[in-house]
Design an enzyme around this catalytic site. Structure first.
Site, PDB file in Angstrom:
ATOM      1  N   LYS A   3     -10.917  -2.421   7.145  1.00  0.00           N
ATOM      2  CA  LYS A   3      -9.707  -2.301   7.421  1.00  0.00           C
ATOM      3  C   LYS A   3     -10.055  -1.711   9.223  1.00  0.00           C
ATOM      4  CE  LYS A   3      -6.177   2.311   7.309  1.00  0.00           C
ATOM      5  NZ  LYS A   3      -5.447   2.856   6.479  1.00  0.00           N
ATOM      6  N   GLU A  10       0.782  -1.099  -0.326  1.00  0.00           N
ATOM      7  CA  GLU A  10       0.077   0.319  -0.334  1.00  0.00           C
ATOM      8  C   GLU A  10       0.732   1.409   0.075  1.00  0.00           C
ATOM      9  OE1 GLU A  10      -2.747   0.200   3.384  1.00  0.00           O
ATOM     10  OE2 GLU A  10      -2.537   2.650   2.669  1.00  0.00           O
ATOM     11  N   THR A  47      -4.631   6.319   2.020  1.00  0.00           N
ATOM     12  CA  THR A  47      -5.592   7.461   2.217  1.00  0.00           C
ATOM     13  C   THR A  47      -6.124   8.189   0.926  1.00  0.00           C
ATOM     14  OG1 THR A  47      -2.506   7.683   3.022  1.00  0.00           O
ATOM     15  CG2 THR A  47      -3.975   9.251   3.346  1.00  0.00           C
ATOM     16  N   ARG A  70       0.628  10.659   0.485  1.00  0.00           N
ATOM     17  CA  ARG A  70       0.693  11.318   2.056  1.00  0.00           C
ATOM     18  C   ARG A  70       2.210  12.406   1.164  1.00  0.00           C
ATOM     19  NH1 ARG A  70       0.240   8.291   7.292  1.00  0.00           N
ATOM     20  NH2 ARG A  70      -1.869   7.253   6.446  1.00  0.00           N
TER      21      ARG A  70
HETATM   22  C1  3PG Z   1      -0.607   4.973   8.378  1.00  0.00           C
HETATM   23  O1  3PG Z   1      -1.786   5.349   8.614  1.00  0.00           O
HETATM   24  O2  3PG Z   1      -0.087   5.251   8.344  1.00  0.00           O
HETATM   25  C2  3PG Z   1      -0.937   3.630   8.882  1.00  0.00           C
HETATM   26  O3  3PG Z   1      -2.293   3.004   9.254  1.00  0.00           O
HETATM   27  C3  3PG Z   1       0.241   2.813   9.074  1.00  0.00           C
HETATM   28  O4  3PG Z   1       1.045   2.959  10.486  1.00  0.00           O
HETATM   29  P1  3PG Z   1       1.895   2.618  10.969  1.00  0.00           P
HETATM   30  O5  3PG Z   1       2.475   3.700  10.910  1.00  0.00           O
HETATM   31  O6  3PG Z   1       1.333   2.570  12.645  1.00  0.00           O
HETATM   32  O7  3PG Z   1       2.019   1.047  10.835  1.00  0.00           O
END
Ligand code: 3PG
Length: 213
Positions: free
Chosen positions: A134, A47, A74, A51
């Site tokens: 999720k 994934e 995202t 961002r």
């Molecule tokens: C995020 O929001 O970046 C993902 O859910 C991953 O979260 P993490 O960095 O805590 O694994």
């Protein structure tokens, strides 16, 4: 694509490995070697979060990597969905869900793993036909014990918990009957990506791929 068809596809993807790496990549030049390192370690489903300014280029580069299945994370807006699909994303992930976002994914045939944090959110998505979701943000929401508790009245929804998941706590989630796999960024730490330590990332991926479930 119907929500049911989307869920069949995301379930298949979630079953390919115990962990979906969540990637925040600043430089498209890192994309191909990073994806290759993760795939080599046994994590084929990735994934890429939308961002960073480079994210769509990163997806384009990673989509060429043999053996990998790239998704876009995202996703917040219909524009994100269209951009992700055009860049070669084969699935989408969103932190929550809105009617507008769900409709855009269904219209663009992008299988979506939609985020839910509460029983009501999980029920609303299930009502629409999404039985693979999720659980986000997993740790901040009560972690594996919260997800287990949601599974008692709503066992037909299966989850990929994400947010605060690590090698240390992944096993707690993976032992739950309503957890298909987990998502996490720990397998691609920023310092290793910046240093180009691809062997180190493959080692982290192997460790994650060996997690029992
Ligand atoms: C995020 O929001 O970046 C993902 O859910 C991953 O979260 P993490 O960095 O805590 O694994």
């Amino acid at each position: 694509m119907t929500p049911h068809a989307a869920s069949l596809e995301t379930e298949k993807l979630c079953r390919l490995a115990p962990v979906i790496p969540v990637l925040v990549v600043d430089d498209a030049a890192s994309a191909a070697p990073l994806a290759e390192a993760l795939v080599a370690g046994g994590l084929p489903v990735l994934e890429v979060t939308l961002r960073t300014p480079a994210a769509l280029d990163v997806i384009r580069e990673m989509a060429q990597v043999t053996g990998g299945i790239m998704g876009a994370g995202t996703l917040l807006t219909p524009e994100d969905v269209a951009n992700a699909k055009a860049a070669g994303a084969r699935f989408g992930v969103s932190p929550g869900a809105t009617d507008t976002l769900l409709a855009a994914c269904e219209e663009h045939d992008l299988p979506l793993l939609p985020g839910a944090a509460t029983a009501s959110e999980a029920m609303a998505l299930l009502e629409r036909g999404y039985n693979v979701q999720k659980f986000f943000p997993a740790e901040a929401n009560g972690g594996a014990s919260a997800l287990k508790a949601i599974g008692a009245p709503i066992p037909q929804v299966r989850f990929c918990p994400t947010g605060g998941v690590s090698l240390q706590n992944a096993g707690e989630y993976l032992s739950l009957p309503n957890t298909l796999c987990v998502g996490g960024s720990w397998v691609a730490p920023k310092d290793k990506v910046t240093a180009g330590d691809w062997a180190g990332i493959t080692a982290l991926a192997k460790e994650a791929a060996a997690l029992p479930r």
